[in-house]
Design a protein around this motif. Structure first.
Motif, short mmCIF file in Angstrom:
data_model
loop_
_atom_site.label_atom_id
_atom_site.label_comp_id
_atom_site.label_asym_id
_atom_site.label_seq_id
_atom_site.Cartn_x
_atom_site.Cartn_y
_atom_site.Cartn_z
N SER A 117 18.62 -32.08 -33.62
CA SER A 117 18.06 -30.98 -32.82
C SER A 117 17.75 -31.45 -31.40
N TYR A 118 17.26 -32.65 -31.27
CA TYR A 118 16.96 -33.21 -29.95
C TYR A 118 18.24 -33.31 -29.12
N PHE A 119 19.27 -33.88 -29.71
CA PHE A 119 20.53 -34.08 -28.96
C PHE A 119 21.19 -32.75 -28.58
N THR A 120 21.12 -31.77 -29.47
CA THR A 120 21.85 -30.52 -29.23
C THR A 120 21.04 -29.46 -28.48
N ILE A 121 19.73 -29.67 -28.35
CA ILE A 121 18.90 -28.67 -27.67
C ILE A 121 18.12 -29.27 -26.49
N GLU A 122 17.37 -30.33 -26.76
CA GLU A 122 16.45 -30.85 -25.75
C GLU A 122 17.14 -31.74 -24.71
N LEU A 123 18.10 -32.55 -25.15
CA LEU A 123 18.75 -33.50 -24.25
C LEU A 123 19.66 -32.78 -23.27
N LYS A 124 19.41 -32.96 -22.00
CA LYS A 124 20.23 -32.30 -20.98
C LYS A 124 21.34 -33.21 -20.47
N ASP A 125 21.24 -34.50 -20.72
CA ASP A 125 22.27 -35.45 -20.30
C ASP A 125 23.42 -35.44 -21.31
N ALA A 126 24.41 -36.28 -21.07
CA ALA A 126 25.52 -36.44 -22.01
C ALA A 126 24.99 -37.03 -23.32
N ILE A 127 25.54 -36.57 -24.43
CA ILE A 127 25.14 -37.11 -25.74
C ILE A 127 25.71 -38.52 -25.87
N PRO A 128 24.89 -39.50 -26.24
CA PRO A 128 25.37 -40.89 -26.35
C PRO A 128 26.55 -41.01 -27.31
N GLN A 129 27.55 -41.75 -26.92
CA GLN A 129 28.77 -41.89 -27.73
C GLN A 129 28.50 -42.56 -29.08
N GLU A 130 27.43 -43.35 -29.16
CA GLU A 130 27.16 -44.01 -30.44
C GLU A 130 26.74 -43.01 -31.53
N MET A 131 26.45 -41.77 -31.12
CA MET A 131 26.09 -40.74 -32.10
C MET A 131 27.32 -40.01 -32.62
N VAL A 178 31.19 -13.90 -23.88
CA VAL A 178 30.92 -13.77 -25.33
C VAL A 178 29.59 -14.44 -25.67
N PHE A 179 29.35 -15.61 -25.09
CA PHE A 179 28.08 -16.30 -25.31
C PHE A 179 26.91 -15.40 -24.93
N ASN A 180 26.99 -14.80 -23.75
CA ASN A 180 25.89 -13.95 -23.26
C ASN A 180 25.70 -12.72 -24.14
N GLU A 181 26.79 -12.20 -24.70
CA GLU A 181 26.70 -11.04 -25.57
C GLU A 181 26.04 -11.40 -26.90
N ILE A 182 26.46 -12.52 -27.49
CA ILE A 182 25.92 -12.93 -28.79
C ILE A 182 24.48 -13.41 -28.69
N PHE A 183 24.21 -14.18 -27.64
CA PHE A 183 22.91 -14.86 -27.54
C PHE A 183 22.00 -14.30 -26.44
N ARG A 184 22.19 -13.02 -26.13
CA ARG A 184 21.45 -12.41 -25.02
C ARG A 184 19.94 -12.56 -25.16
N LYS A 185 19.43 -12.40 -26.37
CA LYS A 185 17.98 -12.51 -26.60
C LYS A 185 17.66 -13.66 -27.55
N SER A 186 18.51 -14.66 -27.57
CA SER A 186 18.41 -15.72 -28.58
C SER A 186 17.74 -16.98 -28.06
N ALA A 187 17.21 -17.77 -29.01
CA ALA A 187 16.65 -19.09 -28.68
C ALA A 187 17.75 -20.05 -28.21
N VAL A 188 19.01 -19.71 -28.49
CA VAL A 188 20.13 -20.55 -28.06
C VAL A 188 20.22 -20.59 -26.53
N LYS A 189 19.59 -19.63 -25.87
CA LYS A 189 19.54 -19.63 -24.40
C LYS A 189 18.89 -20.92 -23.88
N ARG A 190 18.11 -21.56 -24.75
CA ARG A 190 17.43 -22.80 -24.33
C ARG A 190 18.42 -23.89 -23.94
#
Length: 311
Positions: free
Chosen positions: A217-231, A284-296
């Motif tokens: 969850s940290y890597f896919t939501i909170e981390l704004k940098d590139a995801i480390p390749q070791e993951m 499509v993203f904006n249509e599906i997730f217009r009011k979603s937490a995925v906007k984070r």
């Protein structure tokens, strides 16, 4: 029992009844006080850098531990649980989205129900001063849930209830009303280590301790940098959040479907296959997730995650 204690008990019962009417799964109460047991744990967790780049976790340390500093004059913390369990699943080959993000952003949905609850409390009791929190301020919501007996802290650090499992949001009303506190419940994890064994990144470093900087969850939501390749290869196809530790928890066999229309997924979203997600456009993203937490994480963040899964 004094008249003040009788009044506190009467008001506590009333609030719990009103919370049920407003759609909350559970309501329990704690005295607004210093979280003495949590203080050294939080300090050590931050010292060990378990929060990664979530710098906000280190802010307002004192307010996180004492609600009276966050809400001056507060006397009680009312913990509220709101169910989001959805038995519907995505298409098997699709990159995975955490269940809590299927529908409308929970911050707004739960806050609306809390607003209604406060209005009903004030109709019955009179003006109440305080604040409502839904994962939006320096409040240790899990600690308050445990202290009030709303559930126990699982080894994955999610709060669990015997009757419902752990698929619920935790919210708080911190108010200036004297209420009767509930006591904590007992831990029923026993010898089970299913969540620890199943975590693909080893984020649950020991029972009751999660290294937030290793969580999917940290890597896919909170981390704004590139995801480390070791993951690479360790995300089990999760593109936003992760439900693994909840999926394997035996207590979640008792989870019941929510009845909140706002949490229903956008039509067709669960039917999207891998190619639909790989080729998703901003429109499509904006249509599906217009009011979603995925906007984070946003369009750029989600497509980064999808590319990371497939590169």
């Amino acid at each position: 029992m004094t008249s003040a204690e009788l009044k506190a008990e009467e008001n506590s019962k009333l609030i719990k009844g009103l919370a049920a009417e407003c759609g909350f799964l559970h309501c329990s109460i704690s005295k607004a006080d210093f979280l003495e047991e949590e203080a050294p744990r939080l300090s050590q967790w931050l010292k060990d850098d378990r929060h990664g780049k979530m710098g906000y976790m280190a802010n307002h340390f004192d307010k996180r531990l004492d609600p009276r500093l966050l809400v001056p004059g507060s006397k009680s913390v009312v913990t509220l649980l709101y169910n989001y369990y959805n038995p519907q699943k995505q298409t098997k080959d699709a990159p995975k989205l955490s269940m809590y993000a299927y529908g409308e952003d929970y911050h707004y949905v739960v806050k609306r129900h809390m607003k209604t609850l406060v209005e009903r409390i004030e109709e019955r009791i009179g003006k109440v001063e305080g604040r409502a929190f839904v994962d939006s301020a320096p409040v240790l919501d899990k600690a308050w849930a445990v202290r009030s007996g709303a559930g126990w802290m699982g080894k994955h650090t999610n709060v669990i209830r015997k009757q419902e499992g752990s698929y619920f949001f935790i919210a708080e009303l911190i108010i200036d009303l004297e209420l009767t506190p509930d006591g904590p419940t007992t831990d029923h994890c026993g010898e089970c280590t299913a969540c620890i064994d199943a975590c693909p990144t080893g984020a649950i470093i020991q029972p009751y301790t999660v290294d937030g900087s290793r969580c999917i969850s940290y890597f896919t939501i909170e981390l704004k940098d590139a995801i480390p390749q070791e993951m690479k290869g360790q995300f089990d196809d999760w593109m936003f959040g992760c439900d693994i530790c909840q999926e394997v928890c035996p207590w979640n066999r008792f989870a019941k479907a929510h009845n909140e229309p706002a949490f229903e997924p956008k039509e067709g979203m669960l039917d999207m296959d891998r190619s639909d997600w790989v080729d998703i456009t901003k429109e499509v993203f904006n249509e599906i997730f217009r009011k979603s937490a995925v906007k984070r994480t946003g369009y750029e963040g989600l497509t980064r995650n999808i590319r990371f899964l497939g590169d």
